[in-house]
Design a protein around this motif. Structure first.
Motif, PDB file in Angstrom:
ATOM      1  N   TYR A 269       0.833  -1.204   0.000  1.00 62.56           N
ATOM      2  CA  TYR A 269       0.000   0.000   0.000  1.00 62.56           C
ATOM      3  C   TYR A 269       0.876   1.266   0.000  1.00 62.56           C
ATOM      4  O   TYR A 269       0.669   2.193  -0.795  1.00 62.56           O
ATOM      5  CB  TYR A 269      -0.903  -0.073   1.231  1.00 62.56           C
TER       6      TYR A 269
ATOM      7  N   GLU B  58     -10.133   3.771  -1.469  1.00 58.77           N
ATOM      8  CA  GLU B  58      -9.825   4.937  -0.633  1.00 58.77           C
ATOM      9  C   GLU B  58      -9.495   6.114  -1.549  1.00 58.77           C
ATOM     10  O   GLU B  58      -8.642   5.999  -2.416  1.00 58.77           O
ATOM     11  CB  GLU B  58      -8.607   4.575   0.216  1.00 58.77           C
TER      12      GLU B  58
ATOM     13  N   TYR C 287     -11.973  -2.486  -1.235  1.00 59.57           N
ATOM     14  CA  TYR C 287     -12.222  -1.202  -0.566  1.00 59.57           C
ATOM     15  C   TYR C 287     -11.465  -0.095  -1.299  1.00 59.57           C
ATOM     16  O   TYR C 287     -10.272  -0.226  -1.587  1.00 59.57           O
ATOM     17  CB  TYR C 287     -11.758  -1.306   0.892  1.00 59.57           C
TER      18      TYR C 287
ATOM     19  N   ARG D 199      -6.822   1.407   8.329  1.00 57.74           N
ATOM     20  CA  ARG D 199      -8.115   1.964   7.925  1.00 57.74           C
ATOM     21  C   ARG D 199      -8.963   2.315   9.146  1.00 57.74           C
ATOM     22  O   ARG D 199      -9.678   3.298   9.167  1.00 57.74           O
ATOM     23  CB  ARG D 199      -8.872   0.922   7.102  1.00 57.74           C
ATOM     24  N   ASN D 200      -8.858   1.453  10.159  1.00 63.23           N
ATOM     25  CA  ASN D 200      -9.634   1.707  11.372  1.00 63.23           C
ATOM     26  C   ASN D 200      -9.204   2.990  12.078  1.00 63.23           C
ATOM     27  O   ASN D 200     -10.034   3.709  12.633  1.00 63.23           O
ATOM     28  CB  ASN D 200      -9.526   0.519  12.324  1.00 63.23           C
TER      29      ASN D 200
ATOM     30  N   SER E 153      -4.445   6.792   4.738  1.00 63.20           N
ATOM     31  CA  SER E 153      -5.806   6.533   5.274  1.00 63.20           C
ATOM     32  C   SER E 153      -6.134   7.491   6.406  1.00 63.20           C
ATOM     33  O   SER E 153      -7.305   7.762   6.674  1.00 63.20           O
ATOM     34  CB  SER E 153      -5.926   5.126   5.848  1.00 63.20           C
ATOM     35  N   GLU E 154      -5.101   7.947   7.113  1.00 67.07           N
ATOM     36  CA  GLU E 154      -5.337   8.831   8.261  1.00 67.07           C
ATOM     37  C   GLU E 154      -5.106  10.294   7.901  1.00 67.07           C
ATOM     38  O   GLU E 154      -5.338  11.167   8.733  1.00 67.07           O
ATOM     39  CB  GLU E 154      -4.397   8.444   9.412  1.00 67.07           C
TER      40      GLU E 154
ATOM     41  N   GLY F 219      -8.273   5.570  10.576  1.00 72.07           N
ATOM     42  CA  GLY F 219      -8.941   6.604   9.774  1.00 72.07           C
ATOM     43  C   GLY F 219     -10.410   6.759  10.158  1.00 72.07           C
ATOM     44  O   GLY F 219     -10.925   7.871  10.238  1.00 72.07           O
ATOM     45  N   ARG F 220     -11.065   5.635  10.415  1.00 77.37           N
ATOM     46  CA  ARG F 220     -12.486   5.708  10.777  1.00 77.37           C
ATOM     47  C   ARG F 220     -12.667   6.454  12.107  1.00 77.37           C
ATOM     48  O   ARG F 220     -13.556   7.268  12.268  1.00 77.37           O
ATOM     49  CB  ARG F 220     -13.063   4.291  10.942  1.00 77.37           C
TER      50      ARG F 220
ATOM     51  N   ASN G 253       0.629   7.541   6.952  1.00 81.13           N
ATOM     52  CA  ASN G 253      -0.433   6.707   6.392  1.00 81.13           C
ATOM     53  C   ASN G 253      -1.524   7.551   5.706  1.00 81.13           C
ATOM     54  O   ASN G 253      -2.249   8.282   6.392  1.00 81.13           O
ATOM     55  CB  ASN G 253      -1.031   5.875   7.538  1.00 81.13           C
TER      56      ASN G 253
END
Ligand SMILES: C[S@@+](CC[C@H](N)C(=O)[O-])C[C@H]1O[C@@H](n2cnc3c(N)ncnc32)[C@H](O)[C@@H]1O
Length: 561
Positions: free
Chosen positions: A24, A525, A523, A450-451, A483-484, A453-454, A481
């Motif tokens: 990634y 992003e 998924y 990813r979590n 995602s964050e 980020g959530r 990262n």
């Protein structure tokens, strides 16, 4: 020493990642760039960055005092630069002249005084201990895992690191019993794995038996280090604060003004809170909140030490920061004009988000356990009992000190009304994959990333509500990262049409990532769109600035109708 000896007794770590995470990041940054980032993460910055408390002193006065302190110390002699000039200088970035840099040096090649034929005596330390040592700390007893037989106090020893190794089921562990005896021979546990993981040479302060018997104290005085950085522990307390440059820039990006009301949602230990207070010349109100009671006390302590009075601290879960006006309860409504002791309207988390929240809590808990200095116990829950509310109300009526610095208690808040702050900083808890030096990164998976980020998006949902129209919201993390970082910005801009990216001053970081990434599980992003990348600041650990990995996005809040 023979060449193969140099290969073994050197510092050349390779950062281990979860393979999917590595794929990634390679996609996000490109293979060469990610390799450079990965390498940079294994090293400390080549300088210490010091923020001067301009409410109490000046950078010139601090430079004078630090010069004397360094000259008087043994370390100081080693820090003088090769051209004989002082390692201390003022930051040249306009607006940041109150920041002082102290140059370190490294990596140095260490003579371990013996080689493969005649191996040096060794002390093997935990990864966390090694990371602290690379930042300038000593080797303390709790960090020691193994040691050569017959080591006596005063012996010369090579210090090396025990790294997590992969298990059969994709797990990682350091399978080493504390107190293991090393021979310096290939038959030793982790002999091959220690190759290239030597961080310096020092003198034992205890015998081998002492190291595994006493509970604390210095085990090895590490006089000859791969990286030489001064330790400013307990130096000029209240006058200076050791802080990464991007964190200082995040406070500037918020652009706080005298007299404003500002919320710092995840404030502990208070680095950015106090930076903001100083930029406001200690005039106005900064509400500094954190989920952890003990950490809130740290913010109080730091504020008091720095002589700042505009900071009010609260224990508050950022996921529950907003209280809606229709949930006001007479018995807990605002007291003395304070609107912080209110009943809260909490958004319910979906099972996925609960998981994210738990994962984030776990990673926070992990980090906490690793902080040697911290004595904090994780708080069992954030629910506020009626008794607590009554006690809190009583305290407020009795006139709470503004910073609540005395008394060792943190006021609990049940949230704030929408639009009640001029500016909000959300310096979110994150995977911390930008922090340096980092010797291992294998625990984070694409799901855990990813979590994070959530969890951050949920916090941002709260932050957005709390900023008044015309106000500013700054979002920051210390991770590389996407995602964050970029993905959270995309979420915010797509969901809240009244948010727009605002220019940041100073802007010394690089651009953000544009594009999207489809994970193997389908998924997708989304990151930034073309034109947005120059509006954020992404601090790249492998860039010339030589900082930690950090991300800052600044949003202007338009009309919410
Ligand atoms: C990145 S650190 C903040 C550093 C701080 N802003 C500074 O500059 O010193 C993140 C903080 O978020 C806090 N935190 C984690 N989850 C939280 C939550 N749900 N609500 C409030 N604070 C939280 C942690 O206790 C930690 O102190």
């Amino acid at each position: 020493m023979d060449p193969s000896g140099w290969e073994r007794y050197c510092y050349d770590p390779v950062l281990r990642w979860n393979p999917e995470v590595e794929d990634y990041f390679i996609k996000a940054y490109g293979p060469d760039h990610f390799a450079r980032i990965s390498k940079a993460l294994t090293r400390p910055s080549s300088y210490s960055c010091i923020r001067v408390n301009t409410v109490k002193t000046t950078s010139d006065a601090v430079i004078e005092k630090l010069t004397k302190i360094l000259n008087d110390s043994e370390d100081g002699l080693k820090l003088v630069q090769s051209d004989g000039s002082s390692p201390i200088s003022k930051c040249q970035i306009p607006g940041l002249e109150y920041v002082v840099f102290v140059n370190g040096s490294g990596p140095h090649r260490i003579e371990y005084e013996s080689g493969l034929e005649n191996p040096p005596k060794e002390v093997l330390v935990s990864r966390k201990c090694a990371e602290a040592v690379l930042r300038g700390a000593q080797v303390y007893v709790p960090g020691v895992l193994a040691c050569t037989a017959h080591v006596e106090k005063g012996d010369a020893v090579a210090v090396c690191v025990a790294m997590e190794q992969p298990g059969d089921e994709g797990d990682w562990s350091v399978n080493m019993t504390r107190g293991t005896t090393l021979q310096g021979l290939p038959t030793d546990p982790f002999y091959c794995e220690r190759s290239g993981l030597y961080i310096g040479m020092g003198t034992t302060m205890l015998s081998r038996a002492g190291m595994f018997r006493v509970p604390h104290g210095i085990a090895v005085d590490l006089s000859n280090r791969v990286f030489r950085l001064p330790s400013f522990h307990n130096v000029l307390e209240g006058e200076i604060f050791l802080q990464n440059l991007p964190s200082i820039v995040a406070a500037h990006a918020l652009d706080p003004q005298k007299g404003e009301r500002i919320l710092d949602m995840c404030a502990a230990p208070g680095g950015k809170t106090t930076a903001i207070a100083i930029l406001m010349k200690d005039e106005g109100e900064i509400v500094a909140a954190d989920r952890s009671h003990n950490k809130v006390l740290d913010v109080q302590k730091l504020s008091a030490e720095m002589g700042l009075t505009c900071i009010t601290t609260y224990k508050l879960d950022a996921l529950k920061s907003v209280c809606l006006p229709n949930t006001l309860n007479d018995s807990t409504a605002s007291v003395n004009g304070e609107n912080s002791v209110l009943l809260t309207s909490h958004s319910e988390l979906s099972p996925n988000e609960e998981m994210a929240s738990d994962a984030s809590k776990r990673s926070e808990a992990g980090k906490l356990r690793e902080e040697k200095a911290s004595t904090e116990q994780l708080n069992g829950g954030d629910n506020v009992s009626q008794a607590d509310i009554r006690k809190n109300k009583g305290r407020l009526k009795n006139g709470r000190g503004r910073t609540q610095c005395q008394g060792g208690r943190a006021g609990k808040s049940q949230g704030f009304p929408p639009n009640s702050f001029d500016r909000v900083l959300l310096d979110a808890p994150c995977s911390a994959l930008g922090l340096r030096p980092r010797l291992f990164a294998g625990l984070e998976t694409v799901i855990s990333l990813r979590n994070h980020g959530r969890y951050q998006r949920k916090m941002l949902d709260q932050a957005v509500q709390l900023v008044r129209v015309g106000g500013i919201l700054v979002y920051s993390t210390c991770t590389i990262n996407p995602s964050e970082n970029e993905a959270v910005v995309r979420y915010a801009l797509d969901k809240y049409k009244f948010l727009s990216l605002a220019p940041q001053h100073p802007r010394i970081g690089g651009p953000g990532l544009v594009g999207r990434w489809e994970f193997p599980d389908g998924y997708i992003e989304e990151w930034l769109k073309p034109g947005e990348e120059e509006m954020v600041q992404k601090f790249d650990p492998s860039s010339e600035l030589d900082t930690i990995g950090f991300f800052i996005a600044k949003f202007s809040v338009g009309s919410k109708d």
